[in-house]
Design an enzyme around this catalytic site. Structure first.
Site, PDB file in Angstrom:
ATOM      1  N   ASP A 150      41.679  37.577  35.308  1.00  0.00           N
ATOM      2  CA  ASP A 150      42.985  38.072  35.720  1.00  0.00           C
ATOM      3  C   ASP A 150      43.572  37.174  36.804  1.00  0.00           C
ATOM      4  O   ASP A 150      43.032  37.066  37.911  1.00  0.00           O
ATOM      5  CB  ASP A 150      42.804  39.500  36.245  1.00  0.00           C
ATOM      6  CG  ASP A 150      44.111  40.212  36.527  1.00  0.00           C
ATOM      7  OD1 ASP A 150      45.135  39.548  36.757  1.00  0.00           O
ATOM      8  OD2 ASP A 150      44.100  41.459  36.514  1.00  0.00           O
ATOM      9  N   PHE A 197      53.109  25.924  19.592  1.00  0.00           N
ATOM     10  CA  PHE A 197      53.774  27.222  19.685  1.00  0.00           C
ATOM     11  C   PHE A 197      55.274  27.038  19.875  1.00  0.00           C
ATOM     12  O   PHE A 197      56.088  27.703  19.232  1.00  0.00           O
ATOM     13  CB  PHE A 197      53.187  28.012  20.853  1.00  0.00           C
ATOM     14  CG  PHE A 197      53.872  29.320  21.116  1.00  0.00           C
ATOM     15  CD1 PHE A 197      53.482  30.467  20.449  1.00  0.00           C
ATOM     16  CD2 PHE A 197      54.907  29.418  22.037  1.00  0.00           C
ATOM     17  CE1 PHE A 197      54.113  31.685  20.686  1.00  0.00           C
ATOM     18  CE2 PHE A 197      55.547  30.622  22.284  1.00  0.00           C
ATOM     19  CZ  PHE A 197      55.140  31.757  21.604  1.00  0.00           C
ATOM     20  N   GLU A 198      55.649  26.128  20.767  1.00  0.00           N
ATOM     21  CA  GLU A 198      57.057  25.899  21.043  1.00  0.00           C
ATOM     22  C   GLU A 198      57.774  25.315  19.829  1.00  0.00           C
ATOM     23  O   GLU A 198      58.886  25.738  19.486  1.00  0.00           O
ATOM     24  CB  GLU A 198      57.205  24.952  22.239  1.00  0.00           C
ATOM     25  CG  GLU A 198      58.640  24.721  22.672  1.00  0.00           C
ATOM     26  CD  GLU A 198      58.730  23.884  23.927  1.00  0.00           C
ATOM     27  OE1 GLU A 198      59.861  23.635  24.382  1.00  0.00           O
ATOM     28  OE2 GLU A 198      57.679  23.481  24.457  1.00  0.00           O
ATOM     29  N   THR A 229      54.662  22.051  22.751  1.00  0.00           N
ATOM     30  CA  THR A 229      53.439  22.598  22.179  1.00  0.00           C
ATOM     31  C   THR A 229      53.671  23.013  20.730  1.00  0.00           C
ATOM     32  O   THR A 229      54.807  23.130  20.275  1.00  0.00           O
ATOM     33  CB  THR A 229      52.978  23.828  22.976  1.00  0.00           C
ATOM     34  OG1 THR A 229      53.945  24.884  22.824  1.00  0.00           O
ATOM     35  CG2 THR A 229      52.829  23.497  24.459  1.00  0.00           C
ATOM     36  N   ASP A 270      60.548  31.321  25.207  1.00  0.00           N
ATOM     37  CA  ASP A 270      61.503  31.249  24.103  1.00  0.00           C
ATOM     38  C   ASP A 270      62.034  32.643  23.762  1.00  0.00           C
ATOM     39  O   ASP A 270      62.644  32.825  22.713  1.00  0.00           O
ATOM     40  CB  ASP A 270      60.865  30.604  22.864  1.00  0.00           C
ATOM     41  CG  ASP A 270      59.761  31.451  22.265  1.00  0.00           C
ATOM     42  OD1 ASP A 270      59.191  32.286  22.991  1.00  0.00           O
ATOM     43  OD2 ASP A 270      59.460  31.281  21.070  1.00  0.00           O
ATOM     44  N   ASP A 323      53.249  36.219  27.410  1.00  0.00           N
ATOM     45  CA  ASP A 323      53.554  37.276  26.449  1.00  0.00           C
ATOM     46  C   ASP A 323      54.873  37.949  26.847  1.00  0.00           C
ATOM     47  O   ASP A 323      54.997  38.453  27.970  1.00  0.00           O
ATOM     48  CB  ASP A 323      52.423  38.300  26.443  1.00  0.00           C
ATOM     49  CG  ASP A 323      52.488  39.245  25.245  1.00  0.00           C
ATOM     50  OD1 ASP A 323      53.606  39.600  24.828  1.00  0.00           O
ATOM     51  OD2 ASP A 323      51.421  39.630  24.732  1.00  0.00           O
ATOM     52  N   GLU A 370      47.912  26.860  36.612  1.00  0.00           N
ATOM     53  CA  GLU A 370      48.586  27.146  35.348  1.00  0.00           C
ATOM     54  C   GLU A 370      48.026  28.457  34.805  1.00  0.00           C
ATOM     55  O   GLU A 370      46.809  28.594  34.628  1.00  0.00           O
ATOM     56  CB  GLU A 370      48.371  26.028  34.329  1.00  0.00           C
ATOM     57  CG  GLU A 370      49.091  26.303  33.012  1.00  0.00           C
ATOM     58  CD  GLU A 370      48.944  25.177  32.003  1.00  0.00           C
ATOM     59  OE1 GLU A 370      49.414  25.361  30.860  1.00  0.00           O
ATOM     60  OE2 GLU A 370      48.362  24.122  32.339  1.00  0.00           O
ATOM     61  N   LYS A 376      58.891  44.998  23.295  1.00  0.00           N
ATOM     62  CA  LYS A 376      59.266  46.405  23.212  1.00  0.00           C
ATOM     63  C   LYS A 376      59.563  46.962  24.607  1.00  0.00           C
ATOM     64  O   LYS A 376      58.849  46.680  25.562  1.00  0.00           O
ATOM     65  CB  LYS A 376      58.150  47.214  22.554  1.00  0.00           C
ATOM     66  CG  LYS A 376      57.921  46.851  21.092  1.00  0.00           C
ATOM     67  CD  LYS A 376      56.817  47.700  20.481  1.00  0.00           C
ATOM     68  CE  LYS A 376      56.608  47.323  19.010  1.00  0.00           C
ATOM     69  NZ  LYS A 376      55.518  48.129  18.393  1.00  0.00           N
TER      70      LYS A 376
END
Length: 258
Positions: free
Chosen positions: A141, A239-240, A237, A200, A164, A89, A168
């Site tokens: 990373d 966030f979701e 979550t 999203d 992320d 994950e 832009k």
């Protein structure tokens, strides 16, 4: 990848050297160091206060359940997870969803990679409190992890939830889901292993669908070649839920390695 000292104002990041003093046996500040090439990163350091509980979890549990992505050796996943099939994950935030999935499926190991120190400590604490022996936390990373530290054809799955979106236009080259990344990730999956992404941000969802569909080693599980409904194993979550409250549409993509 910075944290904060306990007595530092929440809006002021602690120096990297200070974080090293806070967690001398915890996640390294720059685990891969300078021995890997400089390139555009898909992630950015996220500042945040490390709570006393998260810090304590990092100090106590990192030597046993954590690992730095230094790119210097191959991981023995069988030894790391006692023979369990392992899902990678990438980007787990504060770890609540990761812990929930680990609890619901104790027969699968989750190698959870992120650079967010508070989230690393939080997930370690959740794993300990809930007796989750099938979680390991990787710091650094994920591309170096996949390329240098994981053998081809060994992973039982890949999860990338809400990376992320780099909205832009000039930043979109930083998005994780690019053809080169997908080719690398697919090479590390065993046949039939799922690749599950969610976002999203609709323009990124369309890019994900295009990139995953174009990889010859991956097959969309949807007969119509489109997005998938949210699988029951992926928890909602915070966030979701916040995004849904703002009217965002969440897209899941579910492919398998041929």
């Amino acid at each position: 990848m910075s944290a904060f000292a306990e007595d530092t104002p929440a809006d002021a990041p602690a120096p990297e050297a200070e974080r090293r003093l806070l967690f001398p046996d915890g996640p390294a500040v720059d685990p891969a160091g300078s021995h890997h090439e400089r390139r555009i990163r898909s992630f950015r350091p996220r500042r945040g206060r490390v709570t006393s509980g998260q810090g304590e979890a990092l100090r106590r549990l990192w030597p046993t359940w954590g690992l730095d992505i230094d790119g210097r050796s191959r991981l023995d996943l069988d030894a790391l997870f006692d023979g369990l099939p392992v899902v990678l994950e990438i980007g787990f935030g504060m770890g609540e969803a990761t812990a929930a999935m680990a609890a619901a499926d104790p027969g699968t190991g989750i190698l959870a990679a992120d650079v967010h120190t508070p989230g690393q400590g939080n997930l370690l604490g959740l794993a300990e409190r809930n007796g989750l022996s099938n979680v390991r936390v990787a710091n650094g990373d994920a591309i170096i992890l996949l390329r240098e530290m994981i053998e081809p054809g060994v992973l039982a799955g890949l999860r990338v939830y809400f990376p992320d979106p780099w909205p832009k236009k000039r930043h979109q080259k930083r998005r994780l889901i690019q053809p080169e990344f997908v080719e690398l990730a697919a090479s590390r999956l065993r046949s039939g292993a799922p690749v599950h992404c969610a976002t999203d941000w609709e323009p990124y969802a369309e890019q994900m669908l295009d990139v995953l569909s174009a990889d010859p080693e991956l097959e969309n599980t949807r007969p119509d070649g489109g997005f998938a409904p949210r699988p029951s194993f992926r928890p909602l979550t915070k966030f979701e839920n916040a995004g849904l409250g703002k009217g965002h549409v969440v897209h899941d993509l579910l492919f398998v390695r041929r």
